[in-house]
Structures are given as C-alpha cells and as structure tokens.
Write a protein that holds these residues in place. Structure first.
Motif, PDB file in Angstrom:
ATOM      1  N   LYS A   1       0.916  -1.037   0.010  1.00  0.00           N
ATOM      2  CA  LYS A   1       0.113   0.086  -0.061  1.00  0.00           C
ATOM      3  C   LYS A   1       0.906   1.353   0.095  1.00  0.00           C
ATOM      4  O   LYS A   1       0.551   2.308  -0.740  1.00  0.00           O
ATOM      5  CB  LYS A   1      -0.975   0.337   1.091  1.00  0.00           C
ATOM      6  N   ALA A   2       1.950   1.220   0.620  1.00  0.00           N
ATOM      7  CA  ALA A   2       3.035   2.321   0.750  1.00  0.00           C
ATOM      8  C   ALA A   2       3.487   2.697  -0.582  1.00  0.00           C
ATOM      9  O   ALA A   2       3.486   3.788  -1.156  1.00  0.00           O
ATOM     10  CB  ALA A   2       3.930   2.206   1.946  1.00  0.00           C
TER      11      ALA A   2
ATOM     12  N   GLY B   1      11.180  14.572  -5.113  1.00  0.00           N
ATOM     13  CA  GLY B   1      10.103  14.122  -5.517  1.00  0.00           C
ATOM     14  C   GLY B   1       9.873  12.946  -4.362  1.00  0.00           C
ATOM     15  O   GLY B   1       8.421  12.809  -3.813  1.00  0.00           O
ATOM     16  N   LEU B   2      10.845  12.057  -4.388  1.00  0.00           N
ATOM     17  CA  LEU B   2      10.636  10.997  -3.424  1.00  0.00           C
ATOM     18  C   LEU B   2      10.562  11.409  -1.943  1.00  0.00           C
ATOM     19  O   LEU B   2       9.826  10.725  -1.249  1.00  0.00           O
ATOM     20  CB  LEU B   2      11.648   9.864  -3.538  1.00  0.00           C
ATOM     21  N   ALA B   3      11.230  12.390  -1.627  1.00  0.00           N
ATOM     22  CA  ALA B   3      11.295  12.927  -0.272  1.00  0.00           C
ATOM     23  C   ALA B   3       9.738  13.525   0.089  1.00  0.00           C
ATOM     24  O   ALA B   3       9.202  13.029   1.150  1.00  0.00           O
ATOM     25  CB  ALA B   3      12.190  14.178   0.113  1.00  0.00           C
ATOM     26  N   ILE B   4       9.077  14.034  -0.716  1.00  0.00           N
ATOM     27  CA  ILE B   4       7.824  14.724  -0.507  1.00  0.00           C
ATOM     28  C   ILE B   4       6.754  13.313  -0.642  1.00  0.00           C
ATOM     29  O   ILE B   4       6.030  13.236   0.167  1.00  0.00           O
ATOM     30  CB  ILE B   4       7.305  15.231  -1.672  1.00  0.00           C
ATOM     31  N   SER B   5       7.004  12.276  -1.654  1.00  0.00           N
ATOM     32  CA  SER B   5       6.095  11.128  -1.467  1.00  0.00           C
ATOM     33  C   SER B   5       6.334  10.312  -0.401  1.00  0.00           C
ATOM     34  O   SER B   5       5.214   9.976   0.105  1.00  0.00           O
ATOM     35  CB  SER B   5       6.346  10.351  -2.886  1.00  0.00           C
ATOM     36  N   VAL B   6       7.289   9.987   0.219  1.00  0.00           N
ATOM     37  CA  VAL B   6       7.443   9.232   1.172  1.00  0.00           C
ATOM     38  C   VAL B   6       7.145   9.946   2.581  1.00  0.00           C
ATOM     39  O   VAL B   6       6.427   9.270   3.257  1.00  0.00           O
ATOM     40  CB  VAL B   6       9.025   9.014   1.484  1.00  0.00           C
ATOM     41  N   LEU B   7       7.371  11.009   2.686  1.00  0.00           N
ATOM     42  CA  LEU B   7       6.928  11.720   3.848  1.00  0.00           C
ATOM     43  C   LEU B   7       5.330  11.996   3.911  1.00  0.00           C
ATOM     44  O   LEU B   7       4.594  11.575   4.982  1.00  0.00           O
ATOM     45  CB  LEU B   7       7.230  13.256   4.085  1.00  0.00           C
ATOM     46  N   TYR B   8       4.788  12.166   2.908  1.00  0.00           N
ATOM     47  CA  TYR B   8       3.356  12.281   2.775  1.00  0.00           C
ATOM     48  C   TYR B   8       2.623  10.881   2.746  1.00  0.00           C
ATOM     49  O   TYR B   8       1.570  10.769   3.231  1.00  0.00           O
ATOM     50  CB  TYR B   8       2.917  13.146   1.532  1.00  0.00           C
ATOM     51  N   THR B   9       3.355  10.123   2.021  1.00  0.00           N
ATOM     52  CA  THR B   9       2.829   8.753   2.224  1.00  0.00           C
ATOM     53  C   THR B   9       2.617   8.122   3.600  1.00  0.00           C
ATOM     54  O   THR B   9       1.669   7.476   3.998  1.00  0.00           O
ATOM     55  CB  THR B   9       3.593   7.557   1.337  1.00  0.00           C
ATOM     56  N   ALA B  10       3.653   8.357   4.362  1.00  0.00           N
ATOM     57  CA  ALA B  10       3.691   7.885   5.925  1.00  0.00           C
ATOM     58  C   ALA B  10       2.347   8.521   6.401  1.00  0.00           C
ATOM     59  O   ALA B  10       1.680   8.030   7.445  1.00  0.00           O
ATOM     60  CB  ALA B  10       4.930   8.110   6.587  1.00  0.00           C
ATOM     61  N   PHE B  11       2.601   9.883   6.501  1.00  0.00           N
ATOM     62  CA  PHE B  11       1.591  10.733   7.243  1.00  0.00           C
ATOM     63  C   PHE B  11       0.243  10.336   6.700  1.00  0.00           C
ATOM     64  O   PHE B  11      -0.659  10.181   7.752  1.00  0.00           O
ATOM     65  CB  PHE B  11       1.902  12.246   6.781  1.00  0.00           C
ATOM     66  N   SER B  12       0.020  10.429   5.568  1.00  0.00           N
ATOM     67  CA  SER B  12      -1.508  10.142   5.022  1.00  0.00           C
ATOM     68  C   SER B  12      -1.938   8.607   5.352  1.00  0.00           C
ATOM     69  O   SER B  12      -2.927   8.393   5.697  1.00  0.00           O
ATOM     70  CB  SER B  12      -1.505  10.430   3.565  1.00  0.00           C
ATOM     71  N   MET B  13      -0.936   7.607   5.251  1.00  0.00           N
ATOM     72  CA  MET B  13      -1.383   6.231   5.372  1.00  0.00           C
ATOM     73  C   MET B  13      -1.444   6.361   6.871  1.00  0.00           C
ATOM     74  O   MET B  13      -2.520   5.512   7.617  1.00  0.00           O
ATOM     75  CB  MET B  13      -0.437   5.156   5.158  1.00  0.00           C
TER      76      MET B  13
END
Lengths: 335, 287
Positions: B131-132, B178-190
């Motif tokens: 999912k992440a 791009g990955l930094a934004i994606s990873v941080l927001y992935t963890a937060f939103s999940m």
C-alpha cells in the motif's frame, strides 16, 4: 462421501489445546481437533469461536496457547505458505461495489501467485462453475446477495487450493439460493477434490453436505468425527411393535434396559448402571423379550440421531467461551 | 446441429506460483489503478486525473512558451526553479495526498477486502508495504513528473544542465526531492487514514491536520518568536522546504537549516509509519 474423504490422508487441520482471547474475552478455551479431509462442518452457536478458529488456521492471529497445524505447516510461522494453498470466503457480504466480478476474482488469483494469463482464464472458468458465467462482467455492487456469495466462493477456489474455509456461506440467502449454494459446496468437495471446512450455525446445512462435523461450544470442541459416527452415538435400537407396548416395556425394564417410548415405538439402550451393551447385544435383548412375550414386531433397527440431537446431546446450545485455568486435553477425533 | 457446452469442468493448477513478491506486485498495481480510477466509472477518474493534469499545467505552459517563441524573445524569461515550481502546485499536491491514501487504504477495511487480502500470502507488514509503494507511486505523478517537464523547458530554453554529470545531478535531485515529498506524505496520510475506515473522514482529517499544523507553526514563529526551524512542525511546508535544500536553493525557506528539515522529515515519517503499523497489527480482520 467425497473423493478426498475416501482416500486416507494425514489430517489437513490439527489443533491441540488452542486458547485465544480477544482482550479479556476468551474466544477459544483449549480447542483440540483433527480434520482429515472431505467436507467438514464447523458447527457452533454465535460466539462459540468458529470465526476465531478460522482466523487462527489462516495464521491471521497467533494463538495465546496451544498448537496448530494446517496442511502440515504451523500457520503462525508459515502463514504465507499456508495461505497460498488455502482459500477463504469471509462471512461479510460487502465487496468493492464498482469492481467487475471477473476482475475481482482474477485479482485474488494473482494475489495467490498465479500468472496474469492463467489468473484471467481461471477467473472466467470458476465463475462459470459457480453459475455466474453470464454475469461475470457485472460490477459486484449490482449483484444480489446470492450472487455475491457465489463470487466469494469463486474467489476462494480460483487458485486451486488444497483446503477452502467457508465462513457462513449461506448467510442471507433465500431457500432456493441456499440449496444451490449447498450443492455447489458438496461439488467442490466431491468433484473438485478440495477439502472444505464449512463454518455454520445451521445444523441442517452441515447434515446435508458434510462428511464430518466438529461441534464447538464455548471455545471448546464438544464433539467431532464422521457424521455417521456422531449420529450413531445414541447407541441402542428402535423397535416398533404390533400391539400393546406395556408388557414389552415392563419386561425390558425387568432385564435392566433403559428405554422410553412414543406410541408403539420404543427407544431401547443398555442398562445405565452395569456393563455397557453394544447395539447387537441390545437388539438380541429386545428380540428375546419379544419372542418370550409373543409380540409381533414391525421394525427393529439401530438407533441414529439427528445432528440436532448430537448438538443438544453435546450439552450446549450457545454461549461464549469461558475462562479455563488449565484446559483438559480433549480427544482428537478425525474424519 | 449446434453444440452446447454443458459443463466446463474444473481444472487443477500445478503451474508457477509467485509467492509474496507476486502478491505485493499485484496489490501495488491494483491499488494504483484504484487510486487513479482505472477500470472504474468515469466519475472515479475525474478527481485523480484532474489533479494530476492541473499539477502539470504550469510546466506544460512553460514548455509551450519556450518552444513557440523565438529564442531571442525568451532569452531573458526567468522560469521558476525546480523547487519554487512547487509553489505553484503545492496546494494541488496536498489535496492529492488527502485523496490518495484514504482511497488506497480505507476502502479495503470498509469493504472487508482486508480480510481477503490477508488470507492470501500477504502478511500485515507486506500488505502495508504494498500500500505504501502504491501511495508513494501515485504521489510521484505530481512530485516527480512536473519537475521533469520543467527540465525539458530549461533544456529548450538553453538553461538546462550542462554535460552528463550535471544532467545526472539534476535528475538525482528531481527524483530525490520528489521521493522525499512522496515518502513523507505517504507515511503521514497512511498513518492518519489507518485510524478510520471512512474515506471522507480520512480526507477531512488530513486537510484539517494540514491546516492546523500551518496555523500552529504560524503562531509559534510569528506570535511567540520561535526560530524559523519551527517549520519542521508544519507538515504543509516542511516537505517543500526539504525540496529547496535538496536542490540547493534558498527561495521560500532561506532561514531553515538542512539538518532541521531532514530530521523533521524523518521524525514525521517514522511517527506516522509507526501509527499505521501499530494500528494494523491489532486489527481483527476475519469479521
């Protein structure tokens, strides 16, 4: 009797003294069982631990105590390997409403490791098998409860599992749909050669399609084995006489038999106190009494129980598991 | 005479099974499709495709401008830098974040699919990894794609990276940011989505959290006079401050240190990942 059940095989499921709590509520209190294959009914009232047991068999939760084995593997340690070879149809009816049935079933086949092309072919095939061939491109949200139950069954067998766990597969179905579903389940066991563990609280369903049954009460196995054996557990014979039953009753009681009667039909078993008699010995006793009295007999046969009588005879008709400090080992009985 | 198939029979399967890796791959693809509305109704495609398209619009306009106008006329045109480009699309990125994870995560619990998934070779952890990956992958459409289009614009304008080494460094920065934004927001939103099985609640919660962290940080820095590094508490701006540091720019967050950005991003990521994992570790899924 299914093909799978006719062949002697090692137990597909084995549990020894399994204890599981949800918070402080006990769900299983030392369940012990062994299932050798075929179609097996897992019977019990709501809250008796059926769904918890299925979850443990899938390795979704570890037991607090006890040992589990599914297809020779410990599901707690080898969950993915077990689940690759096991199919599961959950109790709930809600599925993603905007997904087509064939896409859903194909997705589950791929999840179980089948390559895309094989998954696509098998998804269509099993939907035909469960009677949804023409409906396979319909979104799940537009399907009736009966059709969704069939889709759940299709996704449980699409990857050709060795064992399939069905949790209340007839829940919410009308009588006709229920009959169809039971026929399908019997076919999965008999024709497809897949072992089935059918969780249900409807005795009649288990009686109709299962070779074996496991009865759970309050988190413990209170009876288990082939249905024929369970139903013959009443012992004794049924005798129907032509004429007055009173002299027969008195004579049988005089010889120590235990009995009750309904009209001209007597249910006779061995003495409650004293040496146990098998069915043949009880039949001999009845024959001798009838011969001595010169009473004509219409019927004399071993007594069989309905599954309801077995269920009630197991002593308990409902209730959740209760805490046991040290659950005594129960006899492991197999189908 | 017409032949009729009365029984197609049941076929046994003894071929290849792809195990956990195959299951993760399947779930990633399925989740990406679901988030983008693929194989679903037209209505389900509107929001994801609309948001992704809008995130690309400024970059496409810049490419159009530098392509259509003569070189001498655009020589003095200053295009936004890679980091400052996010100033145009930050709100869209945040809205996309608030939509994607709830769609990917909450739906499975709401529809009972979680129990079906966990009855496959997936475990709770491998399910969450899938999912992440899906969430981060979908977010990458708006965090990596537009800067790549900007790179094209810079190259057309003659302001692009010079030489293979410079190209590699620029690409590494674009993908890293791009990955930094994606990873941080992935963890937060999940993490936040794991707390409810209703998509609407999760989306509303995420938007509210973005607003609240912005307001709280504003008060801390503005009214209480805390250092600019307090922006690490602001999950609305922190990833974009980190992007500036990765690109070596100082446009919107010149007074925030790189160390603060990195540590803040790591802390947010780990905390929300732990929330999500803990939540799923204790879910009863068979009912």
């Amino acid at each position: 009797m299914s093909v799978a059940a006719a062949t002697p095989v090692a137990p597909v499921v084995r549990a020894e003294g399994v204890v599981k709590h949800w918070g402080r509520t006990p769900a299983l209190a030392g369940a012990t069982l062994a299932i050798s294959g075929g179609v097996t009914g897992l019977l019990g009232a709501n809250g008796s631990g059926k769904t918890t047991l299925l979850g443990l068999l899938l390795g979704l939760h570890p037991p607090d105590r006890g040992r589990l084995e599914v297809l020779g593997l410990d599901p707690t340690r080898a969950g993915p390997e077990v689940r690759e070879r096991v199919g599961y149809s959950p109790e709930h009816h809600s599925l993603p409403g905007d997904v087509k049935a064939v896409d859903f079933v194909r997705h589950i086949a791929e999840l179980h490791g089948l390559p895309r092309r094989e998954a696509t072919g098998r998804a269509s095939d099993v939907l035909w098998q469960v009677g949804l061939g023409e409906e396979r491109v319909r979104p799940l949200g537009t399907m009736s409860t009966g059709q969704r139950q069939r889709v759940k069954l299709a996704q449980a067998i699409v990857h050709d599992p060795v064992l399939v766990l069905l949790d209340e597969p007839t829940e919410g179905l009308d009588p006709v749909q229920r009959d169809d579903m039971l026929r399908l389940i019997a076919r999965i066991g008999a024709d497809f050669g897949i072992h089935v563990l059918l969780s249900s609280h409807v005795l009649d369903e288990v009686e109709r399609v299962c070779d074996n049954a496991v009865i759970l009460h309050a988190g413990q196995v209170v009876a288990a084995g082939p249905l024929d054996e369970l139903r013959s557990g009443g012992g004794g014979v049924v005798v129907e006489v032509d004429g007055d039953v009173r002299p027969v009753v008195d004579a049988l009681r005089g010889r120590g038999a235990t009995l009750h009667w309904d009209g001209t039909r007597l249910y006779v078993s061995g003495p409650q106190d004293g040496p146990a008699l098998d069915v043949v010995e009880v039949a001999d006793l009845v024959r001798d009494v009838l011969a001595d009295l010169g009473v004509a007999v219409r019927r004399l046969q071993p007594r069989t129980l309905t599954l309801e009588e077995v269920f009630l005879g197991a002593g308990r008709t409902g209730g959740q598991a209760v805490e046991v400090a040290d659950p005594a080992p129960q006899p492991a009985v197999g189908g | 005479m017409t032949a009729r198939i009365l029984d197609r029979g049941y076929r046994r399967y003894s071929g290849e099974r792809r195990g956990v890796v195959g299951a993760v791959r399947t779930l990633v693809l399925h989740s990406v499709q679901r988030a983008l509305g693929l194989r679903r109704s037209a209505w389900a495609k509107v929001l994801p495709f609309g948001t992704v398209l809008l995130a690309y619009v400024p970059a496409i306009v810049f490419v159009g401008v530098v392509s259509l106008f003569p070189a001498r006329e655009i020589r003095d045109l200053v295009l936004p830098s890679y980091a400052s480009y996010f100033g145009y699309v930050q709100l869209l990125v945040v809205l996309f974040v608030a939509f994607v994870a709830p769609e990917i995560l909450c739906t499975d619990r709401r529809t009972g699919m979680l129990g079906v998934y966990l009855a496959s070779p997936l475990t709770r952890d491998t399910y969450l990894v899938a999912k992440a990956l899906a969430t981060a992958g979908v977010l990458a459409f708006v965090t990596i794609g537009p800067p790549l289009v900007m790179l094209v614009a810079f190259i057309i304008q003659g302001e692009g990276p010079d030489g293979p080494g410079d190209v590699a460094l620029t690409l590494a920065r674009i993908f890293g940011a791009g990955l930094a934004i994606s990873v941080l927001y992935t963890a937060f939103s999940m993490g936040l989505s794991s707390l409810t099985d209703r998509k609407a609640f999760a989306t509303a919660g995420l938007i509210l959290f973005f607003l609240m962290s912005n307001v709280v940080t504003g008060v801390l820095v503005g009214a209480l006079g805390l250092a600019e590094n307090a922006i690490v508490l602001n999950i609305f701006f922190l990833p974009f401050a980190l992007v500036e540091k990765i690109h070596g720019e100082s446009v919107r967050f010149p007074d925030v240190t790189t160390a603060a950005c990195v540590l803040g991003a790591l802390a947010w990521t780990m905390v929300w990942a732990a929330v999500c994992r803990s939540r799923y570790a204790h879910l009863q899924v068979t009912r």
